[in-house]
Write an enzyme that holds these catalytic residues in place. Structure first.
Site, short mmCIF file in Angstrom:
data_model
loop_
_atom_site.label_atom_id
_atom_site.label_comp_id
_atom_site.label_asym_id
_atom_site.label_seq_id
_atom_site.Cartn_x
_atom_site.Cartn_y
_atom_site.Cartn_z
N HIS A 82 0.98 -1.31 0.02
CA HIS A 82 -0.14 0.11 -0.09
C HIS A 82 0.98 1.37 0.15
O HIS A 82 0.52 2.03 -0.77
CB HIS A 82 -0.90 -0.04 1.07
CG HIS A 82 -1.68 1.02 1.37
ND1 HIS A 82 -3.08 1.31 1.05
CD2 HIS A 82 -1.55 2.39 1.81
CE1 HIS A 82 -3.56 2.39 1.37
NE2 HIS A 82 -2.57 3.24 1.80
N GLU A 83 1.75 1.24 0.84
CA GLU A 83 2.76 2.44 0.78
C GLU A 83 3.88 2.64 -0.13
O GLU A 83 3.97 3.63 -0.64
CB GLU A 83 3.47 2.46 2.37
CG GLU A 83 2.70 2.32 3.62
CD GLU A 83 1.79 3.51 3.57
OE1 GLU A 83 2.25 4.75 3.03
OE2 GLU A 83 0.74 3.60 4.24
N HIS B 76 1.89 4.25 -2.96
CA HIS B 76 1.90 5.53 -2.97
C HIS B 76 3.43 6.34 -3.50
O HIS B 76 3.30 7.23 -4.13
CB HIS B 76 1.81 5.94 -1.28
CG HIS B 76 0.42 6.13 -0.93
ND1 HIS B 76 -0.49 6.30 -1.43
CD2 HIS B 76 0.23 5.39 0.30
CE1 HIS B 76 -1.71 6.03 -0.79
NE2 HIS B 76 -1.18 5.42 0.05
#
Length: 221
Positions: free
Chosen positions: A33-34, A37
């Site tokens: 998820h990170e 980004h």
């Protein structure tokens, strides 16, 4: 999970599966998820994530010790947020929105893959098989967690990803005014989730995605 062990709740197999499922969340789900980004921010021209060591799938770069402990204690936690400098984007508002939505999209993709694999595993043998049950339960849990994380992060409240998308829809002066009340908004949302007022609609949206993914996988297996 740790609280369940201390209380003696649940059978041994379920606790073991839950343990490894939460390890999966800490070392796979949240880092991806990170990373999503960081990847999109870098592609759009901001090298801040790369220079700060966040453009990597190494989970140790993304894990928050306290967030990881919370996952084991109560099943809910967080990772270290990726720092982004919107001034490095050609279009700061659009860049921030695209960077923000990359995380939830990565979770939906992982959710689909896990549910797809769970459906495939479930079709291979009897549900009474311990190995089949363990793998199926693990993949199903991982899929549900990813979908839930995506839906929750799309809430248009700070500091969640949805708040970054919200700035595309409202004037800047109102958006920054909105951010001033972040601590109060978070408190209200927490109360709404604990009382079930917000958790029910979130679960409904998550179930729509889970049902869709299951139906797609069911067309093949």
């Amino acid at each position: 999970m740790i609280l369940d062990i201390l209380r003696g709740n649940g059978d041994g197999l379920s606790l073991i599966i839950t343990f490894f499922s939460r390890l999966f969340v800490i070392f796979c789900t949240m880092p991806i998820h990170e990373y999503a980004h960081a990847l999109i921010a870098t592609k759009l021209g901001d090298q801040t994530p790369r220079l700060s060591g966040r453009l990597t799938l190494n989970p140790m770069a993304h894990i928050s010790p306290m967030g990881a402990i919370m996952i084991f204690l109560c099943g809910f936690g967080y990772a270290k947020p990726v720092n982004v400098n919107p001034r490095n984007f050609k279009d700061p508002k659009k860049g921030m929105a695209l960077t923000a939505i990359a995380g939830p999209i990565s979770n939906l993709i992982m959710g689909f893959i896990c549910i797809f694999l769970a459906t495939a595993i479930g079709s291979l043998g009897s549900a009474s098989s311990t190995m089949i049950y363990a793998i199926y339960y693990f993949l199903t849990f991982a899929g549900v967690v990813n979908v839930n994380l995506a839906v929750f992060n799309l809430l248009p409240i700070p500091p969640l990803d949805g708040s970054r998308i919200l700035q595309l829809l409202i004037p800047a002066k109102y958006y920054y005014k909105f951010l001033q009340y972040e601590r109060y908004i978070v408190l209200v949302v927490f109360v709404l989730i604990m009382t079930g007022v917000l958790s029910k609609p979130l679960s409904l949206i998550s179930n729509l995605f889970i049902t869709l993914f299951s139906n797609i996988a069911g067309l093949i297996f």
